[in-house]
Design a protein around this motif. Structure first.
Motif, PDB file in Angstrom:
ATOM      1  N   VAL A  16       3.008  12.954   8.308  1.00  0.00           N
ATOM      2  CA  VAL A  16       3.333  11.584   8.697  1.00  0.00           C
ATOM      3  C   VAL A  16       2.728  10.614   7.689  1.00  0.00           C
ATOM      4  N   TYR A  17       3.538   9.679   7.218  1.00  0.00           N
ATOM      5  CA  TYR A  17       3.113   8.695   6.227  1.00  0.00           C
ATOM      6  C   TYR A  17       3.395   7.292   6.776  1.00  0.00           C
ATOM      7  N   THR A  18       2.571   6.346   6.382  1.00  0.00           N
ATOM      8  CA  THR A  18       2.753   4.965   6.828  1.00  0.00           C
ATOM      9  C   THR A  18       2.894   4.041   5.624  1.00  0.00           C
ATOM     10  N   THR A  19       3.473   2.873   5.869  1.00  0.00           N
ATOM     11  CA  THR A  19       3.565   1.849   4.839  1.00  0.00           C
ATOM     12  C   THR A  19       3.603   0.488   5.512  1.00  0.00           C
ATOM     13  N   GLU A  20       3.598  -0.596   4.705  1.00  0.00           N
ATOM     14  CA  GLU A  20       3.535  -1.961   5.223  1.00  0.00           C
ATOM     15  C   GLU A  20       2.273  -2.135   6.077  1.00  0.00           C
ATOM     16  N   VAL A  21       2.375  -2.754   7.271  1.00  0.00           N
ATOM     17  CA  VAL A  21       1.186  -2.996   8.087  1.00  0.00           C
ATOM     18  C   VAL A  21       0.890  -1.838   9.035  1.00  0.00           C
ATOM     19  N   VAL A  22       1.720  -0.812   9.026  1.00  0.00           N
ATOM     20  CA  VAL A  22       1.487   0.348   9.889  1.00  0.00           C
ATOM     21  C   VAL A  22       0.305   1.148   9.339  1.00  0.00           C
ATOM     22  N   ALA A  23      -0.578   1.578  10.235  1.00  0.00           N
ATOM     23  CA  ALA A  23      -1.747   2.344   9.779  1.00  0.00           C
ATOM     24  C   ALA A  23      -2.281   3.213  10.919  1.00  0.00           C
ATOM     25  N   TYR A  24      -2.774   4.381  10.531  1.00  0.00           N
ATOM     26  CA  TYR A  24      -3.404   5.298  11.485  1.00  0.00           C
ATOM     27  C   TYR A  24      -4.477   6.072  10.735  1.00  0.00           C
TER      28      TYR A  24
END
Length: 524
Positions: free
Chosen positions: A298-306
């Protein structure tokens, strides 16, 4: 101090998430940091009282509000960085601002005031968070609007007021709705100018063998960048959730490796992504805490974060995602998948550009009695029991009715074959949640054609809500004076009895009951 959060439909006990974690999966410390971030954003708005915000202040305001939307950021470090950015902007304009909004590490003080004032301030705040999400996507494409930028600051200043009464706050609530219409119009223009006007498109649900990437969220620019970077690499791209309408945009559908749609709505991801032989890229809200069986992809970008997930920065270099897709290899054979009701394909692309191009056909069908009623059945999906109401409602609508839909609530029924009326599908997907603008455009055009008001049309809105973007859309509908809305599956926990009574008396908002009872009342 314990968290307090009641901003989404799944709030514990239909009251609030308290204690050590929210139902969405965010921890107590993250929830309190989001309150700290909100407190700093209110301070930034107050600091600009009487001044025009700088572009950098507007950007950090939009990013900060978007960060606090449900299922966006679960990462304390990322939120702290945003808090620091807001503090820096505030210090640059007025470092002496002091607020009566509680202290860091505690829930926002505004939650503990008179319940009606708290309710109206909540509608303003949560509505602004939804507007910010749409403004963010437009800003990515280079589009902005002075009125949209200003509402974040004026709205938060209204929240900061300790002397504000209902008569002070109600106009602000409605103004948030009015400005959100401008914001959705701006985003519609940004998307269509950039990617073309959506066209009706059949989207397969089968996943072809070989490497692939699933992209979720709402940001079309991220999808475009991913398509560009995966050209000629033997990797197929599949949309997920609210990214499904991307298939209808000519510039995006021109990529032959944009193959189809994976899975259903966001709340099913922990089951559908279990041991998935492909990476998933989250571009906006809709992220759930990933299970161990697929956390490494799973990868995130923009303001999404975990915490612990690889985040793709502003350079938009998706190389790690591409490498993971090639490493995992995808399915060995084509994998036939279906929607919730067993359908193998879904359709999308019925935005206002398409529907209004055949308005004459629609109007003639109404005049001839072929179409007796329009339903807009849309909104957010969610995990709480009772949402099968929307499937049953659509299934039970008479054959001489048309169902317009949008947002991820459509996954409850978008694979159903409901037939056609006058050559048009009875079920038409208008797009993402922000494409409520398309539904409004169509409703206004029909009202003009028949020489009546929107509330006089044979049109009923049956909405499902989950998070803050649904709140700002509801405020837009109310600001436009649209009445007789059916809302479910439960009513918002942040709306007080007095405010609810105001909405019922002035707009005739009804909670959903059963499909049979509601259809009987609507079609009487």
């Amino acid at each position: 101090m314990s968290m307090f959060c009641f901003q989404c439909e799944q709030a514990a006990g239909c009251k609030a998430c308290t204690g050590k974690a929210g139902v969405c999966g965010k921890t107590e410390d993250v929830a309190l940091l989001q309150d700290d971030l909100t407190r700093e954003l209110i301070g930034l708005a107050v600091a600009y009282d009487g001044k025009t915000p700088s572009k950098s202040a507007v950007k950090v305001m939009i990013e900060g509000l978007f960060t606090t939307v449900t299922n966006v950021s679960f990462d304390a470090d990322a939120i702290n960085k945003t808090i620091d950015a807001v503090k820096a902007e505030k210090a640059a304009v007025n470092p002496s601002v002091r607020l009566d909004c509680g202290t860091p590490g505690e829930p926002l003080k505004l939650w503990s005031v008179d319940e009606d004032i708290r309710s109206l301030k909540s509608l303003i705040l949560l509505g602004l968070r939804g507007v910010a999400a749409y403004a963010y996507h437009a800003l990515v494409l280079g589009y902005a609007n002075d009125d949209v930028d200003a509402i974040f600051f004026t709205g938060l200043r209204a929240i900061a007021r300790t002397d504000a009464g209902m008569n002070d706050l109600l106009p602000v609530v409605m103004e948030v709705g009015n400005v959100n219409l401008k914001c959705m119009e701006m985003l519609d223009k940004a998307n269509t100018d950039t990617y073309g006007t959506p066209v009706p498109t059949t989207v397969p649900l089968t996943i072809e063998k070989g490497p692939f990437i699933v992209i979720s969220g709402h940001d079309l620019y991220d999808l475009y960048q991913l398509l560009e970077q995966t050209k000629d690499k033997g990797i197929n791209i599949y949309t997920h959730g609210e990214m499904l309408p991307a298939h209808a945009y000519p510039k995006l559908k021109a990529y032959p490796h944009l193959k189809g749609n994976f899975g259903t709505a966001w709340q099913n991801q922990q089951k559908e992504f279990d041991n998935l032989p492909a990476p998933v890229l989250f571009t906006t809200n809709c992220l759930m805490p990933p299970k161990d069986s697929y956390r490494d992809r799973v990868y995130t970008t923009e303001v999404v974060a975990y915490p612990g997930l690889v985040h793709i920065g502003d350079d938009k270099d998706f190389t790690p995602v591409i490498k993971k897709a090639l490493e995992l290899g995808g399915y060995k054979e084509d994998k036939a998948m279906t929607g919730i009701n067993g359908g193998a394909t879904v359709m999308t692309g019925f935005g206002h550009g398409t529907v209004l191009s055949v308005a004459g056909t629609v109007i003639d069908a109404v005049k001839a009695g072929a179409i007796k009623h329009f339903f807009l059945v849309g909104g957010c999906d969610g995990a709480k029991p009772g949402r099968n109401y929307y499937t049953e409602f659509v299934q039970k609508t008479p054959e001489d009715t048309v169902i317009l839909t949008l947002a991820c609530g459509k996954y409850r029924f978008n694979d159903l074959d409901l037939g056609t009326i006058g050559g048009l599908p009875r079920l038409m997907d208008m797009g993402q949640c922000n494409d409520a603008y398309s539904a409004i455009r169509v409703a206004v055009a029909l009202a003009e054609a028949f020489g009546c008001g929107v509330n006089d049309l044979p049109l009923t809105l049956v909405l499902s809500w989950y998070e803050q973007k649904a709140v700002c859309i509801l405020l837009t509908l109310l600001a436009l004076g649209i009445k007789n809305i059916y809302l479910g599956p439960t009513l918002p926990a942040f709306v007080s009895p007095n405010v609810l009574n105001f909405l019922v008396e002035n707009f005739n908002i009804s909670p959903v009951s059963t499909p049979d009872e509601d259809l009987k009342k609507i079609l009487k």
